[in-house]
Each structure stands twice: as C-alpha cells, then as structure tokens.
Design a protein around this motif. Structure first.
Motif, mmCIF file in Angstrom:
data_model
loop_
_atom_site.group_PDB
_atom_site.id
_atom_site.type_symbol
_atom_site.label_atom_id
_atom_site.label_comp_id
_atom_site.label_asym_id
_atom_site.label_seq_id
_atom_site.Cartn_x
_atom_site.Cartn_y
_atom_site.Cartn_z
ATOM 1 N N ALA A 366 0.821 -1.212 0.000
ATOM 2 C CA ALA A 366 0.000 0.000 0.000
ATOM 3 C C ALA A 366 0.853 1.261 0.000
ATOM 4 N N MET A 367 0.194 2.375 -0.296
ATOM 5 C CA MET A 367 0.838 3.680 -0.329
ATOM 6 C C MET A 367 -0.165 4.746 0.109
ATOM 7 N N LEU A 368 0.344 5.919 0.413
ATOM 8 C CA LEU A 368 -0.511 7.059 0.702
ATOM 9 C C LEU A 368 -0.733 7.845 -0.578
ATOM 10 N N ARG A 369 -1.970 8.269 -0.811
ATOM 11 C CA ARG A 369 -2.241 9.102 -1.991
ATOM 12 C C ARG A 369 -3.472 9.952 -1.764
ATOM 13 N N GLU A 370 -3.678 10.923 -2.678
ATOM 14 C CA GLU A 370 -4.863 11.770 -2.669
ATOM 15 C C GLU A 370 -6.073 10.985 -3.166
ATOM 16 N N ARG A 371 -7.261 11.479 -2.802
ATOM 17 C CA ARG A 371 -8.491 10.932 -3.404
ATOM 18 C C ARG A 371 -8.485 11.219 -4.894
ATOM 19 N N GLN A 372 -9.026 10.275 -5.667
ATOM 20 C CA GLN A 372 -9.053 10.404 -7.124
ATOM 21 C C GLN A 372 -10.466 10.151 -7.646
ATOM 22 N N PRO A 373 -10.830 10.748 -8.780
ATOM 23 C CA PRO A 373 -12.137 10.461 -9.383
ATOM 24 C C PRO A 373 -12.288 8.962 -9.602
ATOM 25 N N GLY A 374 -13.423 8.440 -9.246
ATOM 26 C CA GLY A 374 -13.670 7.011 -9.419
ATOM 27 C C GLY A 374 -13.402 6.183 -8.186
ATOM 28 N N ASP A 375 -12.757 6.772 -7.161
ATOM 29 C CA ASP A 375 -12.540 6.013 -5.927
ATOM 30 C C ASP A 375 -13.873 5.612 -5.311
ATOM 31 N N GLN A 376 -13.958 4.375 -4.874
ATOM 32 C CA GLN A 376 -15.166 3.880 -4.218
ATOM 33 C C GLN A 376 -14.803 3.222 -2.895
ATOM 34 N N TRP A 400 -14.847 18.686 7.766
ATOM 35 C CA TRP A 400 -13.563 18.832 8.441
ATOM 36 C C TRP A 400 -12.956 17.491 8.859
ATOM 37 N N ALA A 401 -13.746 16.392 8.791
ATOM 38 C CA ALA A 401 -13.226 15.076 9.168
ATOM 39 C C ALA A 401 -12.849 14.242 7.945
ATOM 40 N N ARG A 402 -12.832 14.852 6.745
ATOM 41 C CA ARG A 402 -12.572 14.105 5.519
ATOM 42 C C ARG A 402 -11.169 14.314 4.969
ATOM 43 N N GLY A 403 -10.381 15.159 5.640
ATOM 44 C CA GLY A 403 -9.048 15.445 5.130
ATOM 45 C C GLY A 403 -8.082 14.309 5.394
ATOM 46 N N GLY A 404 -6.914 14.366 4.732
ATOM 47 C CA GLY A 404 -5.894 13.360 4.940
ATOM 48 C C GLY A 404 -5.774 12.416 3.759
ATOM 49 N N PRO A 405 -4.739 11.603 3.743
ATOM 50 C CA PRO A 405 -4.471 10.726 2.602
ATOM 51 C C PRO A 405 -5.250 9.420 2.660
ATOM 52 N N LEU A 406 -5.534 8.878 1.506
ATOM 53 C CA LEU A 406 -6.046 7.525 1.417
ATOM 54 C C LEU A 406 -4.871 6.557 1.540
ATOM 55 N N ILE A 407 -5.151 5.372 2.050
ATOM 56 C CA ILE A 407 -4.198 4.264 1.946
ATOM 57 C C ILE A 407 -4.778 3.317 0.909
ATOM 58 N N ALA A 408 -4.000 3.025 -0.109
ATOM 59 C CA ALA A 408 -4.509 2.207 -1.210
ATOM 60 C C ALA A 408 -3.369 1.442 -1.872
ATOM 61 N N THR A 409 -3.725 0.319 -2.479
ATOM 62 C CA THR A 409 -2.788 -0.382 -3.345
ATOM 63 C C THR A 409 -3.031 0.118 -4.768
ATOM 64 N N ALA A 410 -2.372 -0.465 -5.721
ATOM 65 C CA ALA A 410 -2.536 -0.036 -7.106
ATOM 66 C C ALA A 410 -3.953 -0.247 -7.597
ATOM 67 N N ASP A 411 -4.680 -1.204 -7.031
ATOM 68 C CA ASP A 411 -6.018 -1.508 -7.552
ATOM 69 C C ASP A 411 -7.106 -1.547 -6.475
ATOM 70 N N GLN A 412 -6.802 -1.077 -5.240
ATOM 71 C CA GLN A 412 -7.796 -1.223 -4.176
ATOM 72 C C GLN A 412 -7.630 -0.141 -3.116
ATOM 73 N N VAL A 413 -8.752 0.490 -2.730
ATOM 74 C CA VAL A 413 -8.764 1.402 -1.592
ATOM 75 C C VAL A 413 -8.757 0.573 -0.306
ATOM 76 N N VAL A 414 -7.876 0.934 0.601
ATOM 77 C CA VAL A 414 -7.745 0.184 1.853
ATOM 78 C C VAL A 414 -8.346 0.957 3.032
ATOM 79 N N TYR A 415 -8.010 2.227 3.137
ATOM 80 C CA TYR A 415 -8.449 3.026 4.279
ATOM 81 C C TYR A 415 -8.731 4.453 3.822
ATOM 82 N N VAL A 416 -9.833 5.053 4.371
ATOM 83 C CA VAL A 416 -10.199 6.426 4.056
ATOM 84 C C VAL A 416 -10.467 7.167 5.364
ATOM 85 N N PRO A 417 -9.750 8.272 5.637
ATOM 86 C CA PRO A 417 -10.022 9.046 6.849
ATOM 87 C C PRO A 417 -11.492 9.459 6.922
ATOM 88 N N GLY A 418 -12.093 9.247 8.069
ATOM 89 C CA GLY A 418 -13.504 9.574 8.254
ATOM 90 C C GLY A 418 -14.432 8.396 8.009
#
Length: 456
Positions: A366-376, A400-418
């Motif tokens: 996994a890696m940290l990244r910004e939210r992207q269009p199409g994330d589910q 105000w509770a939605r900020g911060g990076p996503l944790i995701a792999t190349a093909d899967q969202v793992v964790y979303v703040p909030g």
C-alpha cells in the motif's frame, strides 16, 4: 450542621468589615460548639501585605488564648495576571481559588464573606457601566454553591454604618489598606469620586440600587429556568444542540438558550461577542466552525451544533503540499507506530489488533495518496461500493473530518479518513493485521469566517 462538619470558615483580609464578621462569628460559635477558621490570602501586591497577614494571625492567636474557638490559615498567591488581564480580575479569581482550597483543607463546608449593602450597590453600578445584562446586574448573591462549598454573605443587607458601630463597640483593631484610595481601580474611583455626589443628589441611592440588584437576580433566575428547559428539549445527543428547534424559539429565548448551552460547554465565561456572532450567523449557516478558545471550537453540521477540540495547523503543511504527495510514505505502512505525515498535515497511527484490521501483507503493497475520481468505498461485506462523497454523506461525516491521505494499493482502496477500513480489505480471522487511525491537524481555510470548504 452535622457533627462532622462543625467548622465554619470566614474570609478575612484584616480590614474593618472582615474583622467584624470574624469576631461576630467566633462569639456565636463559642456557645454553639463550632470551630471557626480565618482564611487570609496574601496577594503579594502591597508592601504592607506581610503586616496584614501578621495582624490576622496575632488576632486569632490572642482570641484563642482567651478560649475562643478560632484559628488562622494563610496562603500567598503565586504568579501574576496574564497579558491583557486586569490586576483586579486576576486577584479576585486567584483569591477565591485560594479560599476554596484552604476551606477544604480545614474541613469547612461553609465560607462567610463580609460584603455589605454598600458593596452590593457599588457592584450593581459597576456592572451597569460595563453594559451587563441581568446576570451581571444580579451582582453578588447572598448564598451560592461552588466547588462543593457554600459561600454566604450574611451582612449583604447591612449598612456600612452598622458594621462601623460594631467595630467601635468592641474596640476591634484592624488594618487600613492604602490601596483602597488608589483611583486607578474602578471600584475605588466610583467610591471616592462618584458615590459622594450620587448620595448628595439621591439620598436613597444605596437601598434603591440594592433593590434593583435583587430584581435582576429574580429576572436572571427566570431566564435560567426557561433556558434550561429549552436546552433540554433541544438536545439531540450528548452535548449537541438541534439548530432547527432552536430557530423555532423567539429571539429572546434563542439568545438565552444559546448562552445557557455555551456555559455548559465551557468552564470560563462566554464572550458576549461570540453569542452575538452566533445569533447572526447560525440561522443562515449549513456547515460552519467558530473558534471558541485556543483548544476548542464550535461546529455546525447537518443542523447540529457541538463543541469539539480545535484542529491546529501543522507548521509544515501548505494547501498544495498534499497534491504532490503521491509517493509511498517515508515509513513502512506494515509496521505498528505513530507516524507524523507533514505533507498532509496530520498523524497516522498503526496498531496491532486481533480483529477488525488490515492484513499486514496487504499493507506491504500500500501507499498514501490523494483521493481520485472514481474512488469507491465499501462499508460492509454485503453492501455495494459507492463513491466516497456518497459514503461520507450517508455516514454523516462532516467536511472537516474528511481530510488526509487515502491508503490504497494499485487496484484497491484500503483506508479512508472519516470512513475507516474498506470492507474488501478486512483481514481474515487469525491473520496478522493492523488497525489504522488518521488524526488531522488541518483547520478549514475559512475557519475565522465561520464557513467550511465545499463538500467534494
């Protein structure tokens, strides 16, 4: 008074009024089998303060040798007024805290104060000149309960002349505080420059002002009673206030209930400027923040007002920093720890758990990244993945509770703040796993204006 609490405390400065009260209390206590403790606070502000303390101690020791049930406790204040705070306000606050501490040490549930009728009239005038409402104009209560102690002013209806006559009758020695003549202080200026002229023009001024204070106390008691009932009806959850119901109240009840609710949230006094601001801005706001103090803020979201810890800006964070932080974080996501992430203005905490976490093997990719269009995001195993915006709205996650990076792999969202961990990334029972928590330091760009960023 129970046998276990047969101790009465008297706040004694060493001046005329408090010396008379201590003497009268000790005379009565001797016949009742009650112990009296004189509480003296050394403010450290006057060169003669050591002499005043010595005077109180000598007087109590002399009366005790004569068989009177009295002793003295003294304490010296530490510190000084904070920037912008008046010496009078600081001394009053610290004095009452010191008196309470000494009374508790002595086992006294009751503290007597020597304020009299002239003091009450002066307080009413000073509060009126400061633009106070019914709470301020109520001046000094005859009896109050604070910090588990009863504070009583038994001579609040007595004229100063009666106390002077008592002192003369028993030839009581007392100190004269020369600072009482310093007209830099509001009360002294009122007492020496204004009061004589007021009495010359209106001989009944003292009794009239005391009566006005009494009526203000009754008015404030009624306001508090109605406001308490309104707040109880408007409470939609612990500590949260329903704004929709609040808007149905009259203007006067809105203001009173808002003040009452704010007093429940904070220990200190509530600035009237904040109340005025909220009365103007709340009716038209959808989602907003208002700073309350250095640590807390008020938050409005989905029609509910709450008091919460205030987010502080990370010194290394800038609005454009997160947009370029697309690389894997400079720490291993598959290891437990508390990791500050300055690029996103917050801290990521990873902890080992037995269930409800993310597989360590998955976090290795996994890696940290910004939210992207199409994330589910999928909330539960049998639910359908939905866009992050819809999931935020469904879960009532404020902006105000939605900020911060996503944790995701190349093909899967793992964790979303909030929102938490995506159901598709949950670990199987017995699998090595970690919990994830994101704490943001980022405040909204328009916090001082009482607005929030648009939802995205």
């Amino acid at each position: 008074m129970s046998h276990a609490s047969r101790v009465v405390a008297v706040a004694v400065s060493g001046g005329r009024d408090s010396t008379a009260l201590l003497h009268a209390t000790t005379r009565a206590a001797k016949a009742l089998g009650v112990q009296v403790v004189a509480l003296h606070v050394h403010h450290g502000l006057n060169p003669a303060a050591d002499q005043w303390q010595a005077q109180v101690e000598r007087q109590c020791a002399r009366w005790a040798r004569d068989g009177w049930p009295v002793s003295a406790r003294c304490t010296r204040l530490q510190g000084s007024p904070s920037p912008g705070e008046s010496v009078e306000a600081w001394a009053r606050r610290e004095r009452y805290a010191a008196l309470a501490h000494m009374a508790q040490q002595a086992g006294a549930p009751l503290v007597l104060l020597a304020h009299h009728r002239r003091d009450q009239a002066e307080t009413f005038l000073l509060q009126a000149l400061r633009g106070a409402g019914p709470a301020g104009l109520s001046s000094m209560p005859r009896e109050a309960v604070r910090g588990g102690l009863r504070w009583i002013r038994p001579w609040l209806d007595q004229p100063a002349s009666a106390i002077a006559a008592y002192v003369a009758r028993y030839r009581l020695s007392h100190i004269e505080d020369d600072s009482n003549h310093d007209t830099r202080f509001d009360r002294n200026r009122l007492r020496h420059d204004v009061w004589p002229a007021l009495l010359a023009a209106f001989a009944h001024a003292e009794s009239a002002l005391v009566q006005a204070a009494h009526l203000a106390q009754q008015a404030q008691a009624l306001v508090d009673e109605v406001a308490a009932a309104d707040v109880a009806a408007l409470r939609c959850a612990e500590g949260l206030l329903s704004v929709a119901g609040w808007l149905d109240l009259s203007a006067a009840r809105r203001a009173a209930s808002l003040r009452h609710w704010l007093r429940q949230q904070v220990d200190e006094g509530v600035p009237e400027t904040l109340v005025t601001r909220l009365l103007i801005q709340l009716p038209g706001a959808k989602a907003a923040r208002w700073p309350l103090d250095g640590q807390r803020e008020l938050r409005l979201y989905r029609g509910r007002l709450e008091c919460a810890q205030r987010a502080m800006l990370s010194p290394t964070w800038s609005p454009g920093a997160a947009a370029t932080a697309q690389e894997t974080a400079p720490f291993p996501l598959h290891r437990p720890g508390r990791w500050p992430v300055p690029a996103w203005g917050g801290t990521l905490t990873l902890s080992g758990v037995d269930s409800g976490g993310v597989p360590v093997a998955l976090l290795e990719r996994a890696m940290l990244r910004e939210r992207q269009p199409g994330d589910q995001f999928q909330m539960a195993p049998r639910s359908l993945p939905r866009s992050l915006k819809k999931q935020f709205q469904a879960a009532a996650v404020p902006a105000w509770a939605r900020g911060g990076p996503l944790i995701a792999t190349a093909d899967q969202v793992v964790y979303v703040p909030g929102l938490g961990i995506d159901a598709r990334a949950w670990a199987a029972p017995g699998e090595p796993q970690l919990s994830i928590h994101w704490a943001s330091d980022e405040p909204p760009p328009s916090a001082e204006k009482g607005t929030l960023p648009k939802e995205r």
